[in-house]
Design a protein around this motif. Sequence first.
Motif, PDB file in Angstrom:
ATOM      1  N   VAL A   3       0.892  -1.341   0.042  1.00 45.57           N
ATOM      2  CA  VAL A   3       0.096  -0.062  -0.082  1.00 45.57           C
ATOM      3  C   VAL A   3       0.949   1.270  -0.067  1.00 45.57           C
ATOM      4  O   VAL A   3       1.863   1.192   0.659  1.00 45.57           O
ATOM      5  CB  VAL A   3      -1.144  -0.047   1.233  1.00 45.57           C
ATOM      6  N   ILE A   4       0.512   2.139  -0.825  1.00 49.73           N
ATOM      7  CA  ILE A   4       1.294   3.385  -0.918  1.00 49.73           C
ATOM      8  C   ILE A   4       0.402   4.495  -0.681  1.00 49.73           C
ATOM      9  O   ILE A   4      -0.812   4.628  -1.418  1.00 49.73           O
ATOM     10  CB  ILE A   4       2.073   3.615  -2.286  1.00 49.73           C
ATOM     11  N   GLN A  15     -12.114   8.453   4.896  1.00 48.65           N
ATOM     12  CA  GLN A  15     -12.866   7.286   4.313  1.00 48.65           C
ATOM     13  C   GLN A  15     -11.851   6.038   4.548  1.00 48.65           C
ATOM     14  O   GLN A  15     -12.400   5.025   4.624  1.00 48.65           O
ATOM     15  CB  GLN A  15     -13.021   7.615   2.862  1.00 48.65           C
ATOM     16  N   CYS A  16     -10.543   6.005   4.191  1.00 47.42           N
ATOM     17  CA  CYS A  16      -9.587   5.056   4.303  1.00 47.42           C
ATOM     18  C   CYS A  16      -9.764   4.519   5.586  1.00 47.42           C
ATOM     19  O   CYS A  16      -9.774   3.083   5.668  1.00 47.42           O
ATOM     20  CB  CYS A  16      -8.328   5.559   4.111  1.00 47.42           C
ATOM     21  N   ALA A  51     -10.652   0.950   0.421  1.00 46.67           N
ATOM     22  CA  ALA A  51     -10.155   2.363   0.818  1.00 46.67           C
ATOM     23  C   ALA A  51      -9.716   3.188  -0.410  1.00 46.67           C
ATOM     24  O   ALA A  51      -9.950   4.429  -0.494  1.00 46.67           O
ATOM     25  CB  ALA A  51      -9.079   2.185   1.749  1.00 46.67           C
ATOM     26  N   VAL A  52      -8.959   2.350  -1.374  1.00 46.53           N
ATOM     27  CA  VAL A  52      -8.531   2.956  -2.547  1.00 46.53           C
ATOM     28  C   VAL A  52      -9.816   3.492  -3.283  1.00 46.53           C
ATOM     29  O   VAL A  52      -9.678   4.614  -3.728  1.00 46.53           O
ATOM     30  CB  VAL A  52      -7.725   2.034  -3.493  1.00 46.53           C
ATOM     31  N   LEU A  58      -7.644  10.338  -4.395  1.00 49.85           N
ATOM     32  CA  LEU A  58      -6.888   9.511  -4.982  1.00 49.85           C
ATOM     33  C   LEU A  58      -5.370   9.338  -4.570  1.00 49.85           C
ATOM     34  O   LEU A  58      -4.392   9.204  -5.315  1.00 49.85           O
ATOM     35  CB  LEU A  58      -6.842   9.528  -6.630  1.00 49.85           C
ATOM     36  N   ALA A  59      -5.436   9.303  -3.232  1.00 51.24           N
ATOM     37  CA  ALA A  59      -3.944   9.486  -2.588  1.00 51.24           C
ATOM     38  C   ALA A  59      -3.333   7.997  -2.040  1.00 51.24           C
ATOM     39  O   ALA A  59      -2.495   7.980  -1.720  1.00 51.24           O
ATOM     40  CB  ALA A  59      -4.206  10.320  -1.411  1.00 51.24           C
ATOM     41  N   ILE A  60      -4.233   6.969  -2.479  1.00 49.08           N
ATOM     42  CA  ILE A  60      -3.928   5.682  -1.926  1.00 49.08           C
ATOM     43  C   ILE A  60      -3.760   4.528  -3.354  1.00 49.08           C
ATOM     44  O   ILE A  60      -4.551   4.800  -4.198  1.00 49.08           O
ATOM     45  CB  ILE A  60      -4.831   5.026  -1.022  1.00 49.08           C
ATOM     46  N   HIS A  61      -2.684   4.110  -3.250  1.00 48.92           N
ATOM     47  CA  HIS A  61      -2.393   3.142  -4.561  1.00 48.92           C
ATOM     48  C   HIS A  61      -1.961   1.656  -4.081  1.00 48.92           C
ATOM     49  O   HIS A  61      -1.280   1.603  -2.955  1.00 48.92           O
ATOM     50  CB  HIS A  61      -1.234   3.907  -5.132  1.00 48.92           C
ATOM     51  N   ILE A  62      -2.071   0.683  -4.689  1.00 40.59           N
ATOM     52  CA  ILE A  62      -1.803  -0.650  -4.423  1.00 40.59           C
ATOM     53  C   ILE A  62      -0.856  -1.113  -5.435  1.00 40.59           C
ATOM     54  O   ILE A  62      -1.086  -0.969  -6.748  1.00 40.59           O
ATOM     55  CB  ILE A  62      -2.892  -1.640  -4.408  1.00 40.59           C
ATOM     56  N   GLU A  63       0.326  -1.693  -4.938  1.00 44.39           N
ATOM     57  CA  GLU A  63       1.177  -2.442  -5.938  1.00 44.39           C
ATOM     58  C   GLU A  63       1.083  -3.849  -5.562  1.00 44.39           C
ATOM     59  O   GLU A  63       1.268  -4.246  -4.194  1.00 44.39           O
ATOM     60  CB  GLU A  63       2.559  -2.214  -5.817  1.00 44.39           C
ATOM     61  N   GLU A  64       0.803  -4.741  -6.507  1.00 45.85           N
ATOM     62  CA  GLU A  64       0.591  -6.214  -6.448  1.00 45.85           C
ATOM     63  C   GLU A  64       1.917  -6.929  -6.400  1.00 45.85           C
ATOM     64  O   GLU A  64       2.896  -6.350  -6.828  1.00 45.85           O
ATOM     65  CB  GLU A  64      -0.272  -7.009  -7.276  1.00 45.85           C
TER      66      GLU A  64
END
Length: 64
Positions: A3-4, A15-16, A51-52, A58-64
């Motif tokens: 999570v970034i 909201q997150c 949360a994303v 749009l402050a949260i990103h996911i890297e798999e």
Amino acid sequence: MKVILDQDKCVASGQCVMAAQDVFDQRDEDGIAVLLDPTPPAALAADVRQAVAVCPALAIHIEE
């Protein structure tokens, strides 16, 4: 999953935290999101994805 969180984009909506309280929190002084667990367990993946999806900045990103 990694999570970034870009705190510079965060608008302190919370909201997150409502979607994934085990992964996110908010600073007391200004409400900006804080990442508690950058590599949450798979059991929390759905919460993190929510949360994303609900982050208005749009402050949260996911890297798999």
